[in-house]
Design a protein around this motif. Structure first.
Motif, PDB file in Angstrom:
ATOM      1  N   VAL A  64      61.874  56.661  39.568  1.00 19.59           N
ATOM      2  CA  VAL A  64      62.159  58.337  39.336  1.00 19.59           C
ATOM      3  C   VAL A  64      61.279  59.189  39.325  1.00 19.59           C
ATOM      4  N   GLY A  65      60.695  58.764  38.055  1.00 16.29           N
ATOM      5  CA  GLY A  65      59.275  59.295  37.171  1.00 16.29           C
ATOM      6  C   GLY A  65      58.025  59.186  38.659  1.00 16.29           C
ATOM      7  N   ALA A  66      57.852  58.576  38.597  1.00 19.30           N
ATOM      8  CA  ALA A  66      56.361  58.106  39.703  1.00 19.30           C
ATOM      9  C   ALA A  66      57.144  59.176  41.386  1.00 19.30           C
ATOM     10  N   LEU A  67      58.009  59.233  41.862  1.00 16.63           N
ATOM     11  CA  LEU A  67      59.091  59.543  42.992  1.00 16.63           C
ATOM     12  C   LEU A  67      58.523  61.544  42.717  1.00 16.63           C
ATOM     13  N   ARG A  68      59.526  61.751  41.644  1.00 13.12           N
ATOM     14  CA  ARG A  68      58.871  62.872  41.110  1.00 13.12           C
ATOM     15  C   ARG A  68      57.645  63.678  41.572  1.00 13.12           C
ATOM     16  N   ILE A  69      56.762  62.579  40.852  1.00 12.07           N
ATOM     17  CA  ILE A  69      55.054  62.995  41.320  1.00 12.07           C
ATOM     18  C   ILE A  69      54.555  62.767  42.976  1.00 12.07           C
ATOM     19  N   VAL A  70      55.300  61.996  43.486  1.00 12.02           N
ATOM     20  CA  VAL A  70      55.163  61.672  44.657  1.00 12.02           C
ATOM     21  C   VAL A  70      55.406  63.258  45.521  1.00 12.02           C
ATOM     22  N   ILE A  71      56.483  63.443  45.036  1.00  9.46           N
ATOM     23  CA  ILE A  71      56.993  63.845  45.824  1.00  9.46           C
ATOM     24  C   ILE A  71      56.666  65.627  46.013  1.00  9.46           C
ATOM     25  N   THR A  72      56.426  65.596  44.761  1.00  8.50           N
ATOM     26  CA  THR A  72      55.761  67.028  44.900  1.00  8.50           C
ATOM     27  C   THR A  72      54.102  67.664  44.751  1.00  8.50           C
ATOM     28  N   ALA A  73      53.487  66.108  44.546  1.00 12.97           N
ATOM     29  CA  ALA A  73      52.615  66.319  45.334  1.00 12.97           C
ATOM     30  C   ALA A  73      52.100  66.409  46.799  1.00 12.97           C
ATOM     31  N   VAL A  74      53.033  65.929  47.194  1.00  8.85           N
ATOM     32  CA  VAL A  74      53.177  65.996  48.760  1.00  8.85           C
ATOM     33  C   VAL A  74      53.437  67.201  49.020  1.00  8.85           C
ATOM     34  N   PHE A  75      54.524  67.807  48.318  1.00 16.98           N
ATOM     35  CA  PHE A  75      54.496  69.487  48.456  1.00 16.98           C
ATOM     36  C   PHE A  75      53.214  70.137  48.594  1.00 16.98           C
ATOM     37  N   LEU A  76      53.327  70.389  47.289  1.00 14.85           N
ATOM     38  CA  LEU A  76      52.046  71.292  46.564  1.00 14.85           C
ATOM     39  C   LEU A  76      50.703  71.037  48.193  1.00 14.85           C
ATOM     40  N   ILE A  77      50.599  70.290  48.065  1.00 17.99           N
ATOM     41  CA  ILE A  77      49.218  69.884  49.145  1.00 17.99           C
ATOM     42  C   ILE A  77      49.370  70.240  50.063  1.00 17.99           C
ATOM     43  N   SER A  79      61.995  67.518  42.307  1.00 19.05           N
ATOM     44  CA  SER A  79      60.110  67.298  42.439  1.00 19.05           C
ATOM     45  C   SER A  79      60.025  69.021  43.557  1.00 19.05           C
ATOM     46  N   VAL A  80      60.800  69.710  44.326  1.00 17.41           N
ATOM     47  CA  VAL A  80      60.569  71.175  44.672  1.00 17.41           C
ATOM     48  C   VAL A  80      60.393  71.807  44.091  1.00 17.41           C
ATOM     49  N   GLY A  96      61.902  71.734  40.283  1.00 17.44           N
ATOM     50  CA  GLY A  96      61.454  71.633  38.505  1.00 17.44           C
ATOM     51  C   GLY A  96      59.978  71.282  38.776  1.00 17.44           C
ATOM     52  N   THR A  97      59.440  71.036  39.382  1.00 15.04           N
ATOM     53  CA  THR A  97      58.436  70.629  39.455  1.00 15.04           C
ATOM     54  C   THR A  97      57.258  71.235  39.893  1.00 15.04           C
ATOM     55  N   GLY A  98      56.903  70.919  40.892  1.00 11.74           N
ATOM     56  CA  GLY A  98      56.004  72.130  41.970  1.00 11.74           C
ATOM     57  C   GLY A  98      56.206  73.355  41.725  1.00 11.74           C
ATOM     58  N   LEU A  99      57.091  74.084  42.709  1.00  7.84           N
ATOM     59  CA  LEU A  99      57.341  75.498  42.833  1.00  7.84           C
ATOM     60  C   LEU A  99      57.241  76.504  40.943  1.00  7.84           C
ATOM     61  N   ALA A 100      58.185  75.153  40.036  1.00  5.36           N
ATOM     62  CA  ALA A 100      58.232  75.914  38.899  1.00  5.36           C
ATOM     63  C   ALA A 100      57.344  76.103  37.841  1.00  5.36           C
ATOM     64  N   LYS A 101      56.185  74.694  38.419  1.00  4.41           N
ATOM     65  CA  LYS A 101      54.461  74.290  37.241  1.00  4.41           C
ATOM     66  C   LYS A 101      54.079  75.275  37.836  1.00  4.41           C
TER      67      LYS A 101
END
Length: 290
Positions: A37-50, A223-224, A226-231
């Motif tokens: 869950v932790g690693a996927l959250r990072i990877v999906i967020t990274a792909v989205f932001l990139i 990820s998209v 809760g992590t990407g846009l929220a960040k």
């Protein structure tokens, strides 16, 4: 929009998004391990932001990459794993209440390590917050004996990580825009996250049945949004306010998270809700004394 109104709008949006993130983690953990869950959250967020902002990388100066590494590791990489393990073993609503300790730790570590002002009168608020935390954990252990409340310590460590993250951005990355900070963070984090995923064997052993698909859907939403846009929103909020004000979003997160938890059948007592208010009151005193 006036800056004051903008700050309140960001607080409201972030409270809804992050308040919902705890239940999303809980649902994703049905067929995924905490590490996945932790690693996927990072990877999906990274792909989205990139995908939406790779050009931002070229705005980052060489001297800023060091602080982006610290900011990303402490503020994103470590906490996503800590929260995933915690939510696996305790109610998501309890984890969200403990997350309210972030402003207290922001103040303490901001004063001790980053040179931000700290007054003795604020110590009273810190102590009240700690009392509320102890009551919350002890009562939770009493009414939910099947849960492993020692994992509450992982949430407390995560709040310390968030405190460092806030102060690093305010002191060392204040001249870099919020979007670029977020993109820079996850450009750095995607490689170690992919390595972690590979080690867990997810690419070869994960079963893509109905349950597995739903877990992937939950982690993608988390990820998209809760992590990407929220960040991005949060980084901007830090820039237009103070670290302690920015961390006050954790006052509102438990309200949303508790509602989701109750709807999902989690047990929460009046004493635990009272303990949550005690924590929030302690945080309020810290801010009031500022």
């Amino acid at each position: 929009m006036e800056q004051q109104n903008q700050k309140w709008l960001y607080l409201f949006i972030l409270s809804l998004v992050w308040g919902s993130s705890f239940i999303l983690m809980k649902k994703a953990l049905i067929s995924l391990s905490p590490i996945q869950v932790g690693a996927l959250r990072i990877v999906i967020t990274a792909v989205f932001l990139i995908l939406i902002g790779f050009k931002r990388v070229f705005k980052i100066k060489r001297r800023q990459w060091y602080y982006l590494f610290l900011n990303g590791t402490i503020g994103s990489f470590i906490p996503v794993f800590l929260f995933a393990f915690a939510v696996k073993h305790i109610d998501s609503s309890i984890a969200s209440i403990l997350n309210s300790l972030t402003p207290l730790n922001t103040l303490i570590f901001g004063a001790l390590l980053f040179g931000f002002s700290f007054r003795k009168g604020q110590l009273f608020g810190v102590l009240i917050g700690l009392v509320g935390t102890i009551i919350l954990i002890l009562k939770g252990a009493a009414i939910n004996p099947n849960q492993e409340y020692e994992y509450s310590g992982l949430v407390l460590i995560a709040t310390i990580c968030y405190a460092f993250n806030l102060n690093i951005i305010k002191k060392h990355l204040n001249d870099l825009d919020a979007f670029s900070i977020a993109v820079g963070n996850f450009v750095i984090l995607i490689i170690p996250a992919l390595i972690v995923l590979y080690i867990t064997g997810i690419f070869s052993s994960y079963e893509l049945n109905d349950t597995g698909k739903m877990s992937l859907l939950y982690i993608t939403i988390l990820s998209v949004f809760g992590t990407g846009l929220a960040k991005i929103l949060y980084n901007h909020l830090i820039k237009i306010s103070t670290p302690v004000y920015s961390s006050s979003v954790t006052y509102l997160i438990p309200i949303v998270a508790i509602l989701w938890g109750v709807l999902d059948g989690e047990k929460i007592s009046f004493v635990q809700i009272l303990a949550g208010f005690i924590i929030v009151f302690g945080v309020y005193l810290v801010n009031k004394s500022k």
